[in-house]
Write an enzyme that holds these catalytic residues in place. Sequence first.
Site, PDB file in Angstrom:
ATOM      1  N   ASN A 117       0.819  -1.211   0.000  1.00  0.00           N
ATOM      2  CA  ASN A 117       0.000   0.000   0.000  1.00  0.00           C
ATOM      3  C   ASN A 117       0.852   1.260   0.000  1.00  0.00           C
ATOM      4  O   ASN A 117       0.630   2.180  -0.798  1.00  0.00           O
ATOM      5  CB  ASN A 117      -0.938   0.010   1.210  1.00  0.00           C
ATOM      6  CG  ASN A 117      -1.950  -1.120   1.181  1.00  0.00           C
ATOM      7  OD1 ASN A 117      -2.017  -1.875   0.208  1.00  0.00           O
ATOM      8  ND2 ASN A 117      -2.739  -1.248   2.229  1.00  0.00           N
ATOM      9  N   HIS A 163     -17.275  35.549 -32.136  1.00  0.00           N
ATOM     10  CA  HIS A 163     -18.387  34.771 -32.720  1.00  0.00           C
ATOM     11  C   HIS A 163     -17.972  34.119 -34.043  1.00  0.00           C
ATOM     12  O   HIS A 163     -18.805  33.839 -34.892  1.00  0.00           O
ATOM     13  CB  HIS A 163     -19.639  35.628 -32.924  1.00  0.00           C
ATOM     14  CG  HIS A 163     -20.064  36.384 -31.719  1.00  0.00           C
ATOM     15  ND1 HIS A 163     -20.803  35.825 -30.699  1.00  0.00           N
ATOM     16  CD2 HIS A 163     -19.827  37.669 -31.349  1.00  0.00           C
ATOM     17  CE1 HIS A 163     -21.008  36.725 -29.755  1.00  0.00           C
ATOM     18  NE2 HIS A 163     -20.426  37.856 -30.120  1.00  0.00           N
ATOM     19  N   SER A 284      -6.022  12.323 -48.979  1.00  0.00           N
ATOM     20  CA  SER A 284      -7.245  11.524 -49.013  1.00  0.00           C
ATOM     21  C   SER A 284      -7.054  10.337 -49.941  1.00  0.00           C
ATOM     22  O   SER A 284      -6.364  10.432 -50.957  1.00  0.00           O
ATOM     23  CB  SER A 284      -8.419  12.380 -49.498  1.00  0.00           C
ATOM     24  OG  SER A 284      -9.521  11.567 -49.856  1.00  0.00           O
ATOM     25  N   LYS A 290      -6.807  16.903 -51.449  1.00  0.00           N
ATOM     26  CA  LYS A 290      -6.930  17.150 -50.010  1.00  0.00           C
ATOM     27  C   LYS A 290      -5.586  17.255 -49.309  1.00  0.00           C
ATOM     28  O   LYS A 290      -4.631  16.578 -49.651  1.00  0.00           O
ATOM     29  CB  LYS A 290      -7.742  16.024 -49.346  1.00  0.00           C
ATOM     30  CG  LYS A 290      -9.189  15.949 -49.757  1.00  0.00           C
ATOM     31  CD  LYS A 290      -9.977  17.157 -49.279  1.00  0.00           C
ATOM     32  CE  LYS A 290     -10.090  17.232 -47.777  1.00  0.00           C
ATOM     33  NZ  LYS A 290     -10.789  16.082 -47.189  1.00  0.00           N
ATOM     34  N   ASN A 292      -5.035  17.340 -45.274  1.00  0.00           N
ATOM     35  CA  ASN A 292      -5.777  17.320 -44.017  1.00  0.00           C
ATOM     36  C   ASN A 292      -4.869  17.571 -42.809  1.00  0.00           C
ATOM     37  O   ASN A 292      -3.807  16.963 -42.693  1.00  0.00           O
ATOM     38  CB  ASN A 292      -6.466  15.962 -43.839  1.00  0.00           C
ATOM     39  CG  ASN A 292      -7.425  15.650 -44.974  1.00  0.00           C
ATOM     40  OD1 ASN A 292      -8.087  16.547 -45.496  1.00  0.00           O
ATOM     41  ND2 ASN A 292      -7.484  14.395 -45.369  1.00  0.00           N
ATOM     42  N   GLU A 297      -6.252  17.552 -35.587  1.00  0.00           N
ATOM     43  CA  GLU A 297      -7.522  16.881 -35.298  1.00  0.00           C
ATOM     44  C   GLU A 297      -7.344  15.791 -34.245  1.00  0.00           C
ATOM     45  O   GLU A 297      -8.200  15.609 -33.373  1.00  0.00           O
ATOM     46  CB  GLU A 297      -8.096  16.293 -36.589  1.00  0.00           C
ATOM     47  CG  GLU A 297      -8.543  17.348 -37.577  1.00  0.00           C
ATOM     48  CD  GLU A 297      -8.967  16.775 -38.917  1.00  0.00           C
ATOM     49  OE1 GLU A 297      -9.514  17.523 -39.728  1.00  0.00           O
ATOM     50  OE2 GLU A 297      -8.746  15.565 -39.159  1.00  0.00           O
ATOM     51  N   TYR A 324      -6.858   2.057   2.226  1.00  0.00           N
ATOM     52  CA  TYR A 324      -6.601   1.500   0.908  1.00  0.00           C
ATOM     53  C   TYR A 324      -7.717   0.538   0.514  1.00  0.00           C
ATOM     54  O   TYR A 324      -8.153  -0.303   1.293  1.00  0.00           O
ATOM     55  CB  TYR A 324      -5.256   0.759   0.854  1.00  0.00           C
ATOM     56  CG  TYR A 324      -4.958   0.263  -0.545  1.00  0.00           C
ATOM     57  CD1 TYR A 324      -4.406   1.122  -1.483  1.00  0.00           C
ATOM     58  CD2 TYR A 324      -5.265  -1.037  -0.935  1.00  0.00           C
ATOM     59  CE1 TYR A 324      -4.154   0.691  -2.787  1.00  0.00           C
ATOM     60  CE2 TYR A 324      -5.027  -1.474  -2.227  1.00  0.00           C
ATOM     61  CZ  TYR A 324      -4.467  -0.606  -3.153  1.00  0.00           C
ATOM     62  OH  TYR A 324      -4.244  -1.024  -4.439  1.00  0.00           O
ATOM     63  N   GLN A 329      -6.234   0.427  -7.549  1.00  0.00           N
ATOM     64  CA  GLN A 329      -5.394  -0.129  -8.604  1.00  0.00           C
ATOM     65  C   GLN A 329      -5.711   0.538  -9.938  1.00  0.00           C
ATOM     66  O   GLN A 329      -4.849   0.666 -10.807  1.00  0.00           O
ATOM     67  CB  GLN A 329      -5.610  -1.640  -8.706  1.00  0.00           C
ATOM     68  CG  GLN A 329      -4.817  -2.328  -9.805  1.00  0.00           C
ATOM     69  CD  GLN A 329      -4.930  -3.836  -9.739  1.00  0.00           C
ATOM     70  OE1 GLN A 329      -4.509  -4.452  -8.765  1.00  0.00           O
ATOM     71  NE2 GLN A 329      -5.536  -4.432 -10.751  1.00  0.00           N
TER      72      GLN A 329
END
Length: 473
Positions: A117, A163, A284, A290, A292, A297, A324, A329
Amino acid sequence: MSEKKNQKEKLWGGRFKGEAASILERIGESISFDRKLYKEDLEGSRAHAKMLHKIGILSREELQKILNGLNTIESEIDSGEFVFRSELEDIHMHVEARLTELEGEVGKKLHTGRSRNDQVAQDVRLYIRNRILEVLDRLDSLRESLYLQAERNIDTIIPGYTHLQVAQPVRASHFLLAYFWMFTRDRDFFQFAASTNDELVLGSGAMAGVNYSNDREFLASELGVPRISPNSMDAVSGRDHLLQFLFAGTQCMIHASRLCEDLILYSSQEFGLVRLPDGLTTGSSIMPQKKNPDIAELIRGKAARTIGNLNHMAVLLKGLPLTYNRDLQEDKLALFDCVETLLISLEGLEEMIRELEFRPSRGERSLKEGFATATDLADFLVGEKGVPFRTAHELVGRLVSECGEKGETLFTISEQARSAISPFFTGKEYDRAVSLELSADKKNSFGGTAKARQIEQLKIASESLKTSSRTKE
């Protein structure tokens, strides 16, 4: 029929006569993930062995055998030669079992005055301490890249948005430094997490202390820990330090995700404000045109995992009684995932920032088409011509409407059309009033986007980087 294991083979098996069910072993093992703690476990075991020698439990010869065995185990794990077995449950039992194989009965003495522990609690604290140092290094690399890009782009004018609509002209340096200060706050948060984490809990035993006159001051000195836990029950069950790390990690990944969102938008065809290099983008399988922004992302997606890890820990802890419980775990899964996610995300973000290029012409086009200096024109009427603000607002609004109908901007509409709305919309005064660069330089309040203030802010950012460097030294 499920496979059975003789519980007496376990390091804790002396109490048991029957056989253990296969599910007990499979659901209880943690070696599949807590092997990441091996260096910290060995570090704690070395300190504990030295302490046992100091209080007379181990002889000098026994101590040396244990230290030799621990060094051998570290070499075996480092080289990939070490054999992990699920029946040994966790990293602590693997180390003790292998130590006994290497050095004989003395290996069984290592656990004197120690529980798994307090052992695992200390291992995790050491792990967090080491990983925070890595995170701080990555944050400093990212902040330096933001600083250098800001320095290069102090004269690049881009749109600032509210905005997600074109609002006012800002210097690209101002945009970059906004994130510099976000990640600086993250650095401060991780340092705070380090301060809450840096405590000695080893020596607390299972939960009530130990039946030996262990020297915790010696342990603290050996492990380089400035503070000793005052309560053994809290020591083995408290996970506030882990929560603080996950809080810091979540805040940092939220900032990373926001920056990635801006980069995704700004590199799109519609915005076109920045260009990412081919090496940091993908194509792509069906659309050859493309490009990307996958890294951005993926980091944005990984931020969700980090938030989930924080939630995992909060829910795990909220109903646990002292002290404990085996539930704990599961705390390491969230921690390990957060660490790995943070480190790779900060690395990816730093590379994108270092390599990206701004496209000033696209920024200028968006600002002009978005009538970004309309407010400056209204302020010109108020400040230099004495026109009441409400009237100035109406006159500029009419001019913008006229531009919209004619497909013009404040820069291309004819002087004749402007003067028909107001005689003040003529000559060099008008040109200065709608200037993009002058608009930015009018924002001369402290922290603003004027060039003088950007130079000032870069100096402050440079001092922050130097301070961080001195702190690490």
